[in-house]
Write an enzyme that holds these catalytic residues in place. Structure first.
Site, short mmCIF file in Angstrom:
data_model
loop_
_atom_site.label_atom_id
_atom_site.label_comp_id
_atom_site.label_asym_id
_atom_site.label_seq_id
_atom_site.Cartn_x
_atom_site.Cartn_y
_atom_site.Cartn_z
N THR A 35 0.83 -1.20 0.00
CA THR A 35 0.00 0.00 0.00
C THR A 35 0.87 1.25 0.00
OG1 THR A 35 -1.68 -1.20 1.25
CG2 THR A 35 -1.88 1.19 1.18
N LYS A 135 -13.89 -2.75 17.58
CA LYS A 135 -14.24 -2.81 19.01
C LYS A 135 -14.25 -1.41 19.61
CE LYS A 135 -12.91 -4.73 23.48
NZ LYS A 135 -12.15 -5.76 24.21
N HIS A 274 -45.39 -24.31 -9.11
CA HIS A 274 -45.45 -24.44 -7.65
C HIS A 274 -44.60 -25.60 -7.13
CE1 HIS A 274 -48.41 -21.35 -7.83
NE2 HIS A 274 -49.34 -22.10 -8.38
N ASN A 418 -46.84 -37.14 -0.81
CA ASN A 418 -46.80 -38.41 -1.50
C ASN A 418 -46.84 -38.17 -3.01
OD1 ASN A 418 -46.88 -40.41 0.64
ND2 ASN A 418 -48.94 -39.69 1.07
N PHE A 467 -42.93 -46.68 -1.16
CA PHE A 467 -43.68 -47.94 -1.33
C PHE A 467 -45.18 -47.74 -1.16
CE2 PHE A 467 -42.28 -48.22 3.24
CZ PHE A 467 -43.53 -48.11 3.82
#
Length: 518
Positions: A35, A135, A274, A418, A467
């Site tokens: 810098t 701080k 959706h 489901n 299932f």
């Protein structure tokens, strides 16, 4: 007393102009290595950091600012006489402004840095100075973002100091910045050691878009993207036309591209509404795939999201232009197709997405927020091998049915549980999502499917994401005329379900894998 600023930045954007402005206001500038060189080249007078500490920079720059002459100058409380006395005794001059940004850990990671390079890009002195200054923001202004330089100059020019409110705002930004920086480092080191379930998780995201509202107008919402960008994601899609994406647009679009990601082997069109697929079509051409997807449910596709995994040509664009769509997503568009799609449709959201990184996106974890917590899981990306599936029924599926069953199984994975899906080998025909019992989902899917012509439903098969708990599902399926089923198996009543299939002459495949989607 002359005010002092400490400058140490990796990102040199605007630093010379900022330094000149401060110098013109009478500030002394303390600076470190790179810098300082930048400012020296601009003929800006600076004080080297070792002139302040009385100790040389060492260990290739690893140690230069970790010194009481620096941190005492930052942490000393100006309102406590004891602090000020101790600073005076030890010759510590206050530093009132800190301008620091950190080593480019993220940029190096994105460029594929080696482990040694990544370690060297872990900044120690920078975060320490930032935290000390933040701080003590009651007295110290701390700047980590070049975008804030202008306001600092304005306040100093007008008032001679920054306001407490602004210093608090900058301090909060510092802690967000260092937290994000540390999160990336923690994630990198964790992955290096294959840690999958740490004792705490540190996630960091960058602001992508402020949304008008959330799922409903009364809900506020913001869209953040992963700090390490995922190429195959809505966050990285290029918008070519239309209004800004909404909360629901983003969720639906994300769900749609996840489906398209599993159908890359041939031209495929996914229509979604959706969060559920309402039509998936695959064919030898993208135009024919569009026809299949549209035929799957020409009602639900209205106002939906469409993803095409091949370039959109003029023929396909003409067909899509005939109906109202919210979003179209594709890897590319011909010039003619883009002209067609944008004509008289300024609100149609058209997105271009890089499909080349689709498979890589499967590595990301999925996060679901709950009140007071966060659920984390890997994506449902198991590689299934049809050769390992079993057929427990007396009737075996035909070759055509097998093709349809494989297609239906891939598609059903993305239906809310489901979940039931009816399809032939080219397209979905009926989708029964999200019912509280599986019979309800079966009835919806069959009802939608068998509204269509007998030509489409001649080879119709049915997939279930989990299932069948009872044989009554099979009764409904048989009444509709479906002759092949694919499901995970694993119910205590599998024998009853198999017996019912045998009675109706239905072929059934057990995959051994379920795909719940909540």
């Amino acid at each position: 007393m002359t005010k002092r600023v400490l400058m140490s930045v990796s990102d040199k954007t605007g630093i010379a102009e900022f330094a000149k402005a401060l110098q013109n206001l009478g500030w002394e500038i303390i600076s470190t290595g790179g810098t300082k060189q930048t400012l020296d080249q601009e003929n800006i007078r600076t004080i080297a950091i070792d002139e302040v500490t009385g100790f040389p920079e060492m260990m290739d720059g690893r140690v230069k600012t970790l010194h009481p002459m620096i941190h005492g100058a930052l942490l000393g409380r100006r309102d406590l006489e004891t602090h000020m006395t101790q600073m005076k005794v030890h010759g510590i001059e206050p530093i009132d402004l800190v301008v620091v940004n950190l080593y480019p850990f993220k940029d190096t990671l994105l460029k594929g840095g080696t482990p040694d390079e990544m370690i060297e890009k872990i900044d120690i002195g920078g975060p320490s100075m930032l935290r000390s200054a933040a701080k003590n923001h009651a007295a110290v202004t701390v700047v980590v973002d070049p975008d804030d330089y202008a306001q600092v100059v304005t306040e100093l020019s007008e008032n001679g100091e920054t306001t407490l409110a602004f210093r608090q705002e900058l301090a909060a930004k510092v802690f967000r910045h260092t937290a994000s920086y540390d999160a990336l480092i923690a994630d990198y080191l964790g992955k290096q050691n294959h840690i999958t379930d740490p004792e705490s998780t540190t996630l960091t995201y960058d602001l992508n878009q402020r949304l008008r509202y959330g799922e409903n107008p009364q809900q506020a919402a913001v869209f953040y993207q992963t700090a390490l960008p995922t190429s195959f994601s809505i966050a990285q899609a290029k918008q070519l036309n239309g209004k800004s994406l909404s909360f629901n647009n983003i969720r639906d679009a994300d769900a749609a591209i996840k489906i398209a990601r599993d159908f890359l082997d041939q031209p495929t069109v996914v229509a979604l509404k959706h969060m559920n697929p309402c039509g998936i079509g695959q064919a030898k051409t993208i135009t024919r795939a569009w026809d299949y997807a549209f035929e799957a449910d020409p009602v639900s596709i209205f106002g939906g999201i469409v993803v095409l995994n091949r370039e959109v040509d003029a023929a396909t664009a003409k067909k899509m232009h005939e109906i109202f769509l919210e979003i179209i997503i594709a890897p590319s568009y011909s010039d003619e197709a883009l002209d067609i799609l944008t004509t008289k449709k300024k609100n149609l959201r058209i997105l271009q997405l890089d499909f080349s990184q689709a498979q890589a996106s499967k590595k990301e974890m999925e996060y679901t927020g709950v009140i007071g917590g966060l659920l984390v899981q890997n994506q449902d990306i198991i590689e299934e091998n049809p050769m390992e599936w079993s057929v427990p029924t007396k009737t075996q599926p035909t070759k055509t049915q097998k093709q349809a069953l494989e297609f239906a199984w891939k598609a059903c994975k993305f239906v809310k549980s489901n979940g039931i899906l009816v399809a032939n080998q080219n397209q979905t025909l009926g989708v029964g999502p999200g019912q509280t019992n599986r019979v309800g989902s079966v009835k919806i899917a069959l009802s939608e499917a068998f509204k269509k012509s007998s030509v489409l439903t001649e080879n119709a098969v049915l997939a279930s994401d989990a299932f069948f708990p009872f044989a009554d599902n099979i009764d409904e399926i048989a009444k509709a005329g479906v002759k092949a089923i694919i499901q995970p198996g694993g119910s205590v009543r599998d024998d009853e379900v198999i017996k019912a299939c045998d009675q109706y002459g239905i072929a059934m495949i057990f995959t051994g894998v379920r795909h719940f989607r909540h």
